[in-house]
Design an enzyme around this catalytic site. Structure first.
Site, PDB file in Angstrom:
ATOM      1  N   SER A 189       0.807  -1.217   0.000  1.00  0.00           N
ATOM      2  CA  SER A 189       0.000   0.000   0.000  1.00  0.00           C
ATOM      3  C   SER A 189       0.841   1.269   0.000  1.00  0.00           C
ATOM      4  O   SER A 189       0.446   2.276  -0.586  1.00  0.00           O
ATOM      5  CB  SER A 189      -0.944   0.002   1.206  1.00  0.00           C
ATOM      6  OG  SER A 189      -1.862  -1.063   1.128  1.00  0.00           O
TER       7      SER A 189
ATOM      8  N   HIS B  46       0.619   4.245   4.639  1.00  0.00           N
ATOM      9  CA  HIS B  46      -0.059   5.047   3.619  1.00  0.00           C
ATOM     10  C   HIS B  46       0.477   6.474   3.626  1.00  0.00           C
ATOM     11  O   HIS B  46       0.746   7.066   2.572  1.00  0.00           O
ATOM     12  CB  HIS B  46      -1.568   5.068   3.876  1.00  0.00           C
ATOM     13  CG  HIS B  46      -2.224   3.744   3.679  1.00  0.00           C
ATOM     14  ND1 HIS B  46      -3.596   3.560   3.767  1.00  0.00           N
ATOM     15  CD2 HIS B  46      -1.719   2.513   3.395  1.00  0.00           C
ATOM     16  CE1 HIS B  46      -3.892   2.298   3.548  1.00  0.00           C
ATOM     17  NE2 HIS B  46      -2.768   1.641   3.321  1.00  0.00           N
TER      18      HIS B  46
END
Length: 356
Positions: A233, A293
């Site tokens: 991610s 993230h």
């Protein structure tokens, strides 16, 4: 970085000057093809055909560059497909250099980096899932542990107690916590990463992706040295925020820039807004590493601003580029210092009591 005087533009400007007669700033299209032949200008058959088919009566230097780098001037189906992949994330003024760069490709199928990373991630997941013997494909963290009792971490997972094995700060990107997790990442990285790699080259997008993954584990450990980490991610977020950097870099040249900004803003709002809501209002124990993230977003935005192509570089943009390089270097160095001084299983800097 591409500039208004990139190497391909210089070539086309030189060719156009060879085609001019006297003080002409525009050349009649009716005479252009014959001038190319008599003055032995080294254009391809596809470029000459595109010039003959152009509807304009007169062409200036900008029009000439657009014609010889247009899709109509390219005979290769593969390279026309590459044009289509790159065009959505480029400004019109970028296309002259990027299309010319694509024309110079002598190998296929590009882009190799995003395809290779994705193939490895998918291959590792299914290899370990098959060896796990019947566990649910949707929830199995395939390859994360040697044994199903979670006592022995696998060779790729990022585990705080094994921070001395430096490869784990990057290799965790090859593992995913179930097929849903894998599909979400590989679909986005292919849709977003392939156009970026075609337009900005492997040696720009590769470092952004890998630095983002490494930054993700560094920041995760710095804030929460208790958590294991898997998934790509951070790299995916870097690709998404590299689009933000690309829009900012080429703001005046970028078509549909406000629509691009709106789409990116909605994505950011939904993702980070949901994380903030779960953290402060519902008090859910969220297993998603939003720190990774964030690190990916920081890498894509700041490091992306440093390395991505800029069509016309203004003085203020050069200053901003150095500021971004300094800020990202400081961010990266700070996380490394935290990794060195903080011991595994130290108290979280941002703790959720419901998850203790």
């Amino acid at each position: 970085m591409f500039s208004s005087e990139g190497k391909f533009r210089k070539t086309y400007r030189h060719q156009f000057n060879q085609l001019r007669t006297g003080d002409e700033t525009e050349i009649p299209m009716s005479t252009l093809a014959s001038r190319i032949e008599t003055r032995k200008i080294p254009l391809t058959n596809g470029q000459i055909h595109a010039i003959k088919e152009a509807p304009d009566e007169l062409v200036d230097i900008d029009g000439f560059q657009k014609i010889v780098t247009s899709k109509a001037a390219q005979r290769s189906t593969i390279k026309r497909i590459m044009y289509d992949m790159a065009d959505p994330i480029m400004s019109d003024s970028q296309k002259i250099e990027v299309h010319s760069y694509i024309d110079s490709y002598s190998w296929c199928p590009p882009p190799i980096f995003m395809l290779l990373i994705t193939i490895i991630q998918v291959g590792i997941f299914f290899f370990y899932w098959e060896s796990d013997g019947g566990r649910s494909i949707w929830t199995d963290c395939a390859g994360c542990f040697v044994h199903h009792n979670h006592t022995a971490p696998g060779i790729f997972i990022f585990a705080p107690k094994l921070r001395g094995e430096a490869w784990r700060f990057t290799s965790y990107m090859f593992l995913h916590a179930g097929l849903n997790h894998l599909l979400g990442n590989v679909i986005i990285q292919l849709l977003v990463g392939i156009p970026l790699e075609v337009a900005h080259k492997i040696w720009r997008i590769g470092p952004i992706y890998l630095l983002a993954v490494t930054s993700g584990s560094l920041l995760q450990y710095a804030i929460d040295p208790n958590s294991l980490l898997v998934g790509a991610s951070a790299g995916v977020y870097a690709l998404i925020f590299a689009h933000v950097a690309n829009v900012i870099l080429n703001w005046h040249e970028m078509p549909l820039r406000w629509i691009r900004v709106l789409v990116l803003f909605v994505f950011i709002f939904l993702d980070f807004g949901g994380a903030i809501h779960r953290r402060f209002y519902t008090n859910d124990c969220d297993s998603v590493s939003h720190l990774a993230h964030i690190a990916g977003a920081v890498t894509g935005l700041f490091f992306g601003y440093v390395v991505l192509y800029n069509v016309v570089e203004h003085r203020i943009e050069k200053i901003i580029r150095y500021v971004c390089l300094f800020l990202y270097s400081a961010f990266f160095a700070t996380t490394i210092i935290f990794v060195i001084v903080r011991q595994p299983y130290s108290k979280n800097l941002w703790n959720n009591e419901n998850c203790s």
